[in-house]
Design a protein around this motif. Sequence first.
Motif, PDB file in Angstrom:
ATOM      1  N   TYR A 234       0.844  -1.205   0.000  1.00 23.89           N
ATOM      2  CA  TYR A 234       0.000   0.000   0.000  1.00 23.89           C
ATOM      3  C   TYR A 234       0.876   1.251   0.000  1.00 23.89           C
ATOM      4  N   GLU A 235       1.995   1.194   0.702  1.00 21.34           N
ATOM      5  CA  GLU A 235       2.907   2.333   0.771  1.00 21.34           C
ATOM      6  C   GLU A 235       3.507   2.639  -0.603  1.00 21.34           C
ATOM      7  N   VAL A 236       4.049   1.617  -1.288  1.00 22.35           N
ATOM      8  CA  VAL A 236       4.713   1.883  -2.570  1.00 22.35           C
ATOM      9  C   VAL A 236       3.702   2.213  -3.668  1.00 22.35           C
ATOM     10  N   LEU A 237       2.452   1.761  -3.510  1.00 25.11           N
ATOM     11  CA  LEU A 237       1.416   2.095  -4.490  1.00 25.11           C
ATOM     12  C   LEU A 237       0.696   3.392  -4.144  1.00 25.11           C
ATOM     13  N   ASP A 238       1.092   3.995  -3.015  1.00 20.50           N
ATOM     14  CA  ASP A 238       0.553   5.292  -2.581  1.00 20.50           C
ATOM     15  C   ASP A 238      -0.969   5.238  -2.432  1.00 20.50           C
ATOM     16  N   LYS A 239      -1.455   4.205  -1.760  1.00 25.33           N
ATOM     17  CA  LYS A 239      -2.884   4.039  -1.523  1.00 25.33           C
ATOM     18  C   LYS A 239      -3.132   3.832  -0.027  1.00 25.33           C
ATOM     19  N   PRO A 240      -4.281   4.301   0.478  1.00 24.02           N
ATOM     20  CA  PRO A 240      -4.581   4.106   1.898  1.00 24.02           C
ATOM     21  C   PRO A 240      -4.869   2.635   2.194  1.00 24.02           C
ATOM     22  N   ALA A 241      -4.365   2.174   3.312  1.00 25.23           N
ATOM     23  CA  ALA A 241      -4.612   0.787   3.718  1.00 25.23           C
ATOM     24  C   ALA A 241      -6.025   0.655   4.280  1.00 25.23           C
ATOM     25  N   PRO A 242      -6.596  -0.533   4.204  1.00 24.51           N
ATOM     26  CA  PRO A 242      -7.918  -0.754   4.796  1.00 24.51           C
ATOM     27  C   PRO A 242      -7.822  -0.907   6.307  1.00 24.51           C
ATOM     28  N   LEU A 243      -8.960  -1.019   6.950  1.00 26.36           N
ATOM     29  CA  LEU A 243      -9.010  -1.409   8.350  1.00 26.36           C
ATOM     30  C   LEU A 243      -8.866  -2.932   8.413  1.00 26.36           C
ATOM     31  N   TRP A 244      -8.259  -3.426   9.499  1.00 29.14           N
ATOM     32  CA  TRP A 244      -7.948  -4.852   9.606  1.00 29.14           C
ATOM     33  C   TRP A 244      -8.743  -5.508  10.730  1.00 29.14           C
ATOM     34  N   TYR A 245      -9.212  -6.716  10.456  1.00 31.66           N
ATOM     35  CA  TYR A 245      -9.955  -7.521  11.435  1.00 31.66           C
ATOM     36  C   TYR A 245      -9.501  -8.967  11.273  1.00 31.66           C
ATOM     37  N   HIS A 246      -8.777  -9.503  12.239  1.00 26.87           N
ATOM     38  CA  HIS A 246      -8.292 -10.872  12.143  1.00 26.87           C
ATOM     39  C   HIS A 246      -9.026 -11.765  13.151  1.00 26.87           C
ATOM     40  N   LEU A 247      -9.719 -12.756  12.606  1.00 28.44           N
ATOM     41  CA  LEU A 247     -10.566 -13.641  13.400  1.00 28.44           C
ATOM     42  C   LEU A 247      -9.758 -14.803  13.979  1.00 28.44           C
ATOM     43  N   PRO A 248     -10.160 -15.318  15.148  1.00 18.06           N
ATOM     44  CA  PRO A 248      -9.483 -16.505  15.694  1.00 18.06           C
ATOM     45  C   PRO A 248      -9.689 -17.711  14.775  1.00 18.06           C
ATOM     46  N   LEU A 249      -8.733 -18.636  14.828  1.00 15.53           N
ATOM     47  CA  LEU A 249      -8.796 -19.840  14.006  1.00 15.53           C
ATOM     48  C   LEU A 249      -9.470 -20.981  14.749  1.00 15.53           C
ATOM     49  N   ALA A 250     -10.210 -21.788  14.009  1.00 17.67           N
ATOM     50  CA  ALA A 250     -10.741 -23.028  14.549  1.00 17.67           C
ATOM     51  C   ALA A 250      -9.670 -24.106  14.429  1.00 17.67           C
ATOM     52  N   ILE A 251      -9.393 -24.810  15.542  1.00 20.07           N
ATOM     53  CA  ILE A 251      -8.390 -25.876  15.516  1.00 20.07           C
ATOM     54  C   ILE A 251      -9.043 -27.198  15.887  1.00 20.07           C
ATOM     55  N   ASN A 252      -8.453 -28.294  15.386  1.00 17.32           N
ATOM     56  CA  ASN A 252      -8.991 -29.620  15.675  1.00 17.32           C
ATOM     57  C   ASN A 252      -8.405 -30.181  16.963  1.00 17.32           C
ATOM     58  N   GLN A 253      -8.741 -31.423  17.262  1.00 20.08           N
ATOM     59  CA  GLN A 253      -8.317 -32.013  18.534  1.00 20.08           C
ATOM     60  C   GLN A 253      -6.810 -32.243  18.611  1.00 20.08           C
ATOM     61  N   ASP A 254      -6.140 -32.212  17.453  1.00 17.76           N
ATOM     62  CA  ASP A 254      -4.673 -32.337  17.439  1.00 17.76           C
ATOM     63  C   ASP A 254      -3.973 -30.989  17.567  1.00 17.76           C
TER      64      ASP A 254
END
Length: 322
Positions: A234-254
């Motif tokens: 985003y910096e080198v393309l001179d564009k504003p970055a979006p807002l970020w939302y990172h969700l927790p991951l679902a993990i299995n029994q292992d």
Amino acid sequence: MPATPNSSLKDSRTRLNSEFGQSTSPPAKPYLRGRFAPSPSGPLHFGSLVAAVGSYLIAKFYGAEWQVRIEDIDPPREIEGAADTILRQLEAFGLHWDGPIVYQSESIPRFHEILEELKRKDLLYACDCTRKKISKLSDDGRYPNICQNKKLSFDGEVAWKLRHGEGSYHFYDHIQGDCEFDSSLYQEDFTVKRKDGLMAYQLAVVVDDIDAGIDHVVRGIDLLDSTPRQLRLYEVLDKPAPLWYHLPLAINQDGNKLSKQNHAEAIDSQHPSQQLHQAIAFLGQKPPVSLRNEPPEIIIDWAIEHFSLESIPQQQQIPYFD
């Protein structure tokens, strides 16, 4: 994971809200468009359903459009018919997209334009290193930027690397809080075009998001440490970055994340209501038990009306046993 969300996330949110005017309530600027961007390497499983539901609810809660983009630029990993399967799964679970489906492969000429622009600015260089060579030269597996001054030709079987920036590329995540990174991550030059001639994920996703007007990105926390590299783009393309939302991951029994590589079971499009209810509950939204057998559209309507961003767990992983 090199990315480390601040351990005191609530305190972090309060501090950042004060310093930068960021808030977990609806932002002052109107949302325009979010997206869900699966690769057609197999059907959706519960983990990808969580990502789809999370991105859909956040978009609709803020009155934004929700786009579906099929990221079909890695043919060796694609499975014939998977894209259509994914779209039918989304429809069965009441996740209806706005506008036409976007296929990333249609943007390949655009990616080449961007690469040529970056090359003209001397922001790219060619690298002929093999993984074996890099592993011998690097203690942590990161690329040691050894080809940056070699002036190798861009022709032939070489990767195209983007020169790293001077910033730290820490960022505020609207679920995980203040995210900090080891300096080795953002001081590593990274690939934007692969040796096999295919576009790298980092370049393709940023260019597509810019061109589509995506102003909030909701995805799994396994992509958290991709964010500094994308911020560099985003910096080198001179564009504003979006807002970020990172969700927790679902993990299995292992303790492994649910993924196509780990043979996670596909979601059941014939009986979607129970798994949709589970996905919404996984995101901390506490849907009534009485909704379990309702049609997906009823469940989705309830989730939008009662959505709470603050209720999404500020965790990296959550066990899910079907």
